[in-house]
Design an enzyme around this catalytic site. Structure first.
Site, short mmCIF file in Angstrom:
data_model
loop_
_atom_site.label_atom_id
_atom_site.label_comp_id
_atom_site.label_asym_id
_atom_site.label_seq_id
_atom_site.Cartn_x
_atom_site.Cartn_y
_atom_site.Cartn_z
N ILE A 148 -2.57 -2.66 -6.80
CA ILE A 148 -2.29 -1.40 -7.66
C ILE A 148 -1.89 -0.26 -6.92
CG2 ILE A 148 -2.79 -0.36 -10.00
CD1 ILE A 148 -5.01 -2.30 -10.35
N SER A 149 -0.53 0.24 -7.21
CA SER A 149 -0.17 1.55 -6.52
C SER A 149 -0.46 1.43 -4.94
CB SER A 149 -0.77 2.58 -7.14
OG SER A 149 -0.32 3.84 -6.61
N SER A 150 -1.44 2.11 -4.53
CA SER A 150 -1.62 2.05 -2.96
C SER A 150 -1.84 0.64 -2.48
CB SER A 150 -2.68 2.95 -2.43
OG SER A 150 -3.06 2.85 -1.33
N ALA A 152 -0.63 -1.70 -4.33
CA ALA A 152 0.56 -2.56 -4.31
C ALA A 152 1.30 -2.38 -3.18
CB ALA A 152 1.26 -2.25 -5.72
#
Length: 432
Positions: A148-150, A152
């Protein structure tokens, strides 16, 4: 830079605990626990490793590396997503890497992190994978990364650097490999975050190929998710990831398949129309950086959603339908975790009566200003006002003195309070 990283983390606290109502994860009793592993191999950036091994491991199990968001941790990723619960069902093993630097963001920007075996976080995560492979009979063709986010962004990096290790990845709100690159020691790249780094498919593909020169083998499959209203890692990064991964697979930018898996979602597949196409992209209309994390769809894309056969006796036949519980035969536990304009609620229904409840619906008045946006372990309708949560197939029966837990995410306008009453199958329940 620090302020931007804090913003990224705050936006992702919600995302890390959001799952969707479509997930159908059974909830058997489990003795499996999250365990920290130390001394797992080369670890230049001092990552911590957390391991989840389900009670029933599949023969030649798959391995999933689940990578957290900024300000997060391996334990937070474990408790806030459905990957462990799905592992209980499907028998795969989960590794949760955990950052120790102050930002709690993964390094996806330094020259070391963007070169195969160059150092920093990717080397430590690869050591975690090797450690598990040495101790469990992991299928080397079924090793996956998701984040997720970082996390991802790191998923893109891991698949780019180690295409001979990872078979596929699922990136929730990320950026392409190399997009966040910096040379001044900064963890933040504003141009990339703002969606201003635009390259041709060939240029994006060359960034990956140059990170591991000489590699000519197959590339991992990629699934990417992005909200059109992402305010932290802007939406143009979605199209740039598609460019990169279609180029690495030698595919056209034109989808071979397009559908709408749910309202507001557009799914495109490249190089195939089936559930494990080489590249799959899900655009989420109107969704911010705090996007729903559909772990079940990631596991489906990985192709490891096959239930582990039970090793014990088969379950007994469920009891026949019984009348609704009588007065005073149910109790509700309700806890809320709130932030800014959002919240998650966990609801526990306990059958305090002497007969099973076979098929249930829980009705409650949602406080004014709250609107359900997603949920798990039940279906919810309507999204505001008097809401009814209905059982899903695997938790329809509540035995005497047994409980089921469900939950939902909601937006709010300032009132984060609990409903004033609950009724199970039309009968009021005690609370607390």
């Amino acid at each position: 830079m620090t302020a931007r990283i804090k913003l990224l983390g705050a936006a992702l606290v919600a995302a890390a605990i959001t799952v969707v109502a479509a997930v159908t994860v059974p909830a058997p009793a489990s003795a499996a626990t999250l365990t920290e592993v130390t001394a797992f191999g080369p670890n230049p950036s001092n990552l911590r490793m957390y391991l989840y091994v389900p009670d029933r491991v599949a023969p030649r199990p798959a391995l999933v590396v689940a990578v957290h968001y900024c300000t997060g941790s391996g334990p937070a990723m474990h408790s806030g997503t459905q990957y462990a619960a799905l592992a209980d069902r499907y028998g795969y093993i989960v590794v949760y890497p955990s950052v120790t630097r102050s930002s709690k963001c993964f390094d996806v920007s330094s020259p070391q992190a963007l070169r195969r075996d160059g150092g920093s976080d990717p080397v430590g995560i690869k050591s975690m994978v090797d450690h598990v492979r040495q101790r469990y009979d992991v299928d080397p063709a079924r090793i996956f990364a998701t984040g997720i986010s970082s996390g991802a962004m790191m998923t893109n990096v891991l698949l780019g650097l180690y295409p001979d290790v990872f078979s596929a990845g699922a990136a929730f709100s990320g950026v392409p490999f190399g997009c966040f690159a910096t040379t001044d020691g900064s963890e933040w790249n504003s141009q990339c975050a703002n969606g201003q780094v635009i390259r041709t498919p060939q240029q994006w593909g060359d960034l990956v190929r140059n990170a591991h020169p000489g590699y000519t083998g197959p590339r991992p499959r990629m699934q990417t998710w992005h909200g059109t209203n992402d305010e932290t890692l802007r939406y143009p990064n979605f199209a740039e990831q598609i460019k990169q991964w279609t180029n690495l697979h030698g595919l056209s930018q034109t989808p071979t398949y397009t559908d709408t898996p749910q309202p507001g979602y557009t799914r495109t597949r490249y190089g195939g129309s089936g559930p494990t196409a080489p590249v799959e992209a899900i655009s989420m209309q109107g969704v911010s950086h705090s996007l729903p994390v559909d772990a079940a769809e990631a596991i489906r894309f990985f192709g490891i959603d096959t239930t582990v056969p039970p090793t014990s006796a088969p379950p007994t036949t469920p009891p026949p339908s019984t009348p609704p519980p009588g007065p005073g035969t149910c109790r509700i536990g309700y806890t809320v975790s709130a932030w800014n304009t959002g919240l998650t609620a966990s609801v526990t229904i306990t059958n305090t009566g002497g007969t099973p409840v076979d098929g249930w619906q829980l009705t409650f008045p949602l406080p004014a200003g709250q609107t359900v946006t997603s949920g798990w372990n039940a279906t919810y309708a309507p999204s505001s006002g008097t809401v009814t949560a209905r059982n899903v197939a695997y938790n329809a029966t509540i035995a005497p003195n047994a409980s089921v837990t469900l939950g939902f995410q909601a937006t709010h306008t300032g009132n984060t309070g609990a409903p004033t009453s609950f009724a199970l199958n039309g009968t009021p329940c005690a609370t607390g």
